[in-house]
Design an enzyme around this catalytic site. Structure first.
Site, PDB file in Angstrom:
ATOM      1  N   HIS A 181       0.832  -1.207   0.000  1.00 44.52           N
ATOM      2  CA  HIS A 181       0.000   0.000   0.000  1.00 44.52           C
ATOM      3  C   HIS A 181       0.869   1.261   0.000  1.00 44.52           C
ATOM      4  O   HIS A 181       2.010   1.261   0.460  1.00 44.52           O
ATOM      5  CB  HIS A 181      -0.916   0.015   1.223  1.00 44.52           C
ATOM      6  CG  HIS A 181      -0.176   0.131   2.529  1.00 44.52           C
ATOM      7  ND1 HIS A 181       0.319   1.321   3.023  1.00 44.52           N
ATOM      8  CD2 HIS A 181       0.161  -0.817   3.439  1.00 44.52           C
ATOM      9  CE1 HIS A 181       0.916   1.122   4.180  1.00 44.52           C
ATOM     10  NE2 HIS A 181       0.840  -0.169   4.457  1.00 44.52           N
ATOM     11  N   GLU A 256      -2.773  -6.672   7.518  1.00 41.29           N
ATOM     12  CA  GLU A 256      -1.478  -6.609   8.195  1.00 41.29           C
ATOM     13  C   GLU A 256      -1.496  -7.399   9.502  1.00 41.29           C
ATOM     14  O   GLU A 256      -2.562  -7.726  10.038  1.00 41.29           O
ATOM     15  CB  GLU A 256      -1.115  -5.142   8.449  1.00 41.29           C
ATOM     16  CG  GLU A 256       0.216  -4.896   9.150  1.00 41.29           C
ATOM     17  CD  GLU A 256       1.434  -5.392   8.382  1.00 41.29           C
ATOM     18  OE1 GLU A 256       1.574  -6.628   8.253  1.00 41.29           O
ATOM     19  OE2 GLU A 256       2.239  -4.560   7.918  1.00 41.29           O
TER      20      GLU A 256
END
Length: 371
Positions: A181, A256
């Site tokens: 990201h 994550e």
């Protein structure tokens, strides 16, 4: 003929204890390991223990629906639930006593065996519970992850389908473009940002990074953009998907690591405040940050998610927008590297790592950390 043996793995959690709570459970064929059902639900405000009992009850009911004559082995990382349901500890709390009675009524006691497992071995059920809580926090119902089995509670959502008339050709690899990201304010401050933390938006620099990724050659012609459910990945994925004209598919298995109490801290702050815990976590992938998730659990969900992608999108190009730890875990899996290499692999915000995943389980690493 002996009765079929099913395995139930269940978990529950509460963010606040009591607080927003949910459970997850799955049923496996004990002989083959095949996952036969997954169930998960947000249950509003409750304690961890009540959520764990709700997970047990849902798992037992799912097993009974699959085969009411089966023998069932229940495996949970809750010592309390296992000992109470085995009859060795008393159930004193009224809510748990009611749930325990309901659980005992699902199947005859002589056909259910209870056993404790470490938390790292119960990561699938833990993931389902967290998915349910995440979905509730986002104001949407729980949906099973990419490629999972049909949920026992009902039919699964369709998600984006492969293009009509484009069944994967046998032997064609999946071309996977891994994108970390783009930057957030926490990324720029080099602070840990996990799956249950602040969930920051992209910074202005991050939005420009996302636009740069969308224009790069590697993502051109993508059939689908798969993304973590966290905001920074979704925003990056949406920019890419709009540019290449592909749908976005969210999958929480690519979220994550949960850094627990360390979320929002820099590494220097963690070392100063939790020196012993940080040393143990750095040395052993089965050790979790306080209140967080061990690397072995991340590796397991990444492995499952990658297998699902490989099966569904063979012969296609998939852009996968994820985070540092899942990205490095998948890259290590492809390279055959141990956990010791996890922190030595550099993947910058907005970088691209190119893999080819073959149907026979082999893989090729084409490029790493292109920016």
């Amino acid at each position: 003929m002996s009765a079929r043996l099913l395995r139930v793995e269940a978990d529950g959690g509460s963010r606040g204890n009591p607080g927003p709570a949910g459970y997850g459970a799955l049923v496996k064929d004990a002989a083959t390991g095949e996952v036969l059902a997954e169930v998960a639900e947000s249950i509003g405000r409750a304690t961890n223990n009540v959520a764990e009992y709700r997970g047990l009850l849902a798992g037992l009911r799912a097993a009974a629906e699959i085969d009411p004559s089966a023998r069932v082995e229940v495996r949970m990382d809750s010592k309390l639930v296992v000992e109470q349901m085995s009859g060795r500890w008393q159930v004193k709390h009224a809510d748990m006593r009611r749930l325990a009675e309901e659980a005992r009524a699902v199947l005859p006691a002589d056909r259910v065996d209870y056993g404790w497992i470490p938390r790292a071995q119960n990561s699938h059920a833990d993931r389902l519970a967290n998915e349910a809580m995440d979905a509730a926090a986002a104001g949407r119902p729980w949906q099973r992850s990419t490629g999972g089995p049909a949920a026992a509670a009902g039919p699964a959502p369709a998600g984006p389908a492969a293009p009509a008339g484009s069944a994967p050709a046998a032997g064609e690899p999946l071309e996977l473009v891994l994108v970390r990201h783009a930057s957030t304010p926490l990324t720029e401050q080099r602070r840990l940002s996990g799956r249950h933390g602040e969930d920051p938006e992209l910074s202005e620099a991050g939005r420009e990074e996302a636009r740069r990724v969308a224009r790069c050659a590697e993502v051109r012609g993508a059939d689908v953009v798969v993304s973590s459910t966290l905001r920074r990945c979704r925003q990056t994925a949406e920019v890419i998907a709009e540019h290449v004209g592909a749908p976005v598919l969210l999958d929480p298995q690519w979220d994550e690591t949960d850094f627990g109490d360390w979320d929002g801290c820099t590494t220097a702050e963690v070392v100063r405040r939790w020196p012993a815990e940080f040393a143990a976590w750095s040395a052993d992938p089965a050790v979790a940050p306080p209140g967080g998730e061990p690397l072995v659990a991340v590796e397991r969900r990444v492995r499952d998610a990658a297998s699902a992608l490989r099966a569904r999108w063979a012969g296609k190009r998939v852009v996968l927008v994820t985070h540092g730890d899942p990205l490095r875990a998948l890259l290590r899996e492809c390279l055959g590297c141990g956990a010791g290499a996890q922190r030595r692999i550099r993947v910058d915000p907005g970088s691209r790592t190119l893999l080819r995943l073959h149907g026979d389980g082999s893989s090729e690493v084409v490029a790493v950390n292109r920016v």
